[in-house]
Design an enzyme around this catalytic site. Structure first.
Site, PDB file in Angstrom:
ATOM      1  N   SER A   1       0.871  -1.033   0.070  1.00  0.00           N
ATOM      2  CA  SER A   1      -0.082  -0.047  -0.063  1.00  0.00           C
ATOM      3  C   SER A   1       0.819   1.122  -0.046  1.00  0.00           C
ATOM      4  CB  SER A   1      -1.097   0.049   1.332  1.00  0.00           C
ATOM      5  OG  SER A   1      -0.188   0.103   2.488  1.00  0.00           O
TER       6      SER A   1
ATOM      7  N   LYS B   1      -5.958   5.341   8.062  1.00  0.00           N
ATOM      8  CA  LYS B   1      -4.682   6.141   7.468  1.00  0.00           C
ATOM      9  C   LYS B   1      -4.876   7.609   7.491  1.00  0.00           C
ATOM     10  CE  LYS B   1      -2.732   2.003   5.011  1.00  0.00           C
ATOM     11  NZ  LYS B   1      -2.393   1.365   4.058  1.00  0.00           N
TER      12      LYS B   1
END
Length: 343
Positions: free
Chosen positions: A233, A278
């Site tokens: 990611s 996040k």
């Protein structure tokens, strides 16, 4: 008698605390992780990034649930419980960790490829062999090969892709013995065993799950050391950090910039999991910009879940929920990232 009761009570309290802190529950907790400066991970041409501001990769914290941490998670707005099956499928913990390591390394290779190509710098992709991701229980090679090994030859022959390897094995027969050359902990080894019938087919195979193991070499040296962080990611942010260093560090302009998203060798950004967490991590770290994959929402996805939201939509909603002033920027390609920062 009272003293005896107090001892029993104290013992019960200690026992309950031990259970609360240490008894593993059959699921995991996912919470906001950290926003890590890429400066400490990436070195280009032997130099660290010294420009003002920072690029940051963002993480999700994952831990085995315990009774007390599970109760704590109920008070946290961005904490979620995840089953082992949802997280790892049918893979063991060891296999899952090895897969995350592979995905991270593959992500770094693609980040280097995209950054160097866009910066007009020379790079070379080297094919190293077949990376062993898992082994079937009935594989004859299970006693020799291990997850993470790299198969370099079959019967003395080298191949340029996993598909070439598969095609060669296809032409053999079940029960036929083949000799595999492989590297294990940087040591070259060989093993000869019989091919087995692959599940659901009549085809022969080694009984391994495999992917291409490649490495990118560059004229301008680049090193990326991520420690224990795994998964693909951070690809977009690695690409950005490397590219900006190659081109003189003009994009950041002193800003704290975070983001997420996979990056393939063609410069396409892919969706990831846990993006709301996040965004929280990035906001806590003082980021003013957050790049989020703007993955296409298909009709099938909308039909299956009318409330489905893509990464960008989830990230934007998370920023609003925590009343953050962070600017969530939708991206589909690396060009979108560069074009936005050049404005």
């Amino acid at each position: 008698m009272k003293q005896h009761r107090r001892k029993i009570t104290a013992l019960v309290v200690v026992l309950l605390l031990l259970i609360g802190f240490f008894l593993p529950l059959p699921f995991y907790l996912e919470t906001p992780g950290t926003a890590e400066s890429l400066t400490k991970f990436v070195t280009v041409n032997g130099k660290k990034d010294q420009h003002k501001g920072r690029y940051m990769l963002t993480t999700v914290a994952l831990q085995q649930a315990r009774p007390l941490t599970y109760l704590w998670s109920k008070t946290q707005p961005f904490a979620e419980t995840v089953s082992k099956e949802a997280l790892m499928g049918d893979a063991s913990s060891k296999t899952y960790e090895q897969m995350q390591t592979y995905y991270m390394q593959s992500s770094i290779n693609d980040a280097i490829t995209v950054a160097y190509r866009r910066a007009g710098q020379t790079y070379h992709k080297q094919y190293r062999g077949i990376y062993v991701m898992s082994l079937l229980a009935k594989s004859k090679f299970k006693s020799a090969l291990a997850i993470g090994d790299t198969v370099t030859k079959i019967d003395g022959q080298r191949f340029k892709s996993a598909q070439q390897f598969i095609n060669y094995v296809k032409r053999q027969r079940v029960g036929q013995k083949v000799t595999v050359t492989y590297t294990h902990n940087k040591q070259v080894k060989t093993v000869t065993q019989a091919l087995v019938k692959l599940p659901g087919t009549k085809r022969p195979g080694l009984g391994i799950t495999l992917v291409d193991h490649t490495r990118v070499k560059t004229d301008i040296p680049v090193k990326v050391n991520v420690g224990e962080i795994g998964g693909p990611s951070a690809g977009t942010m690695f690409t950005l950090e490397i590219y900006d260093q190659l081109t003189g560090g003009k994009l950041r302009q002193g800003r704290k910039i975070a983001g997420t998203g996979t990056m393939d060798a063609q410069g396409q950004v892919g969706a990831i999991g846990g993006i709301d967490k996040k965004v929280v991590a990035a906001s806590r770290a003082g980021a003013t910009i957050f790049f989020a994959p703007n993955d296409k929402v298909t009709k099938a996805e909308k039909k299956a879940d009318p409330d489905y939201q893509n990464n960008y939509q989830v990230a934007k909603a998370a920023a609003k929920r925590i009343h953050s002033k962070i600017k969530v920027v939708p991206i589909k390609t690396f060009s979108d990232v560069v074009n936005y920062l050049q404005k």
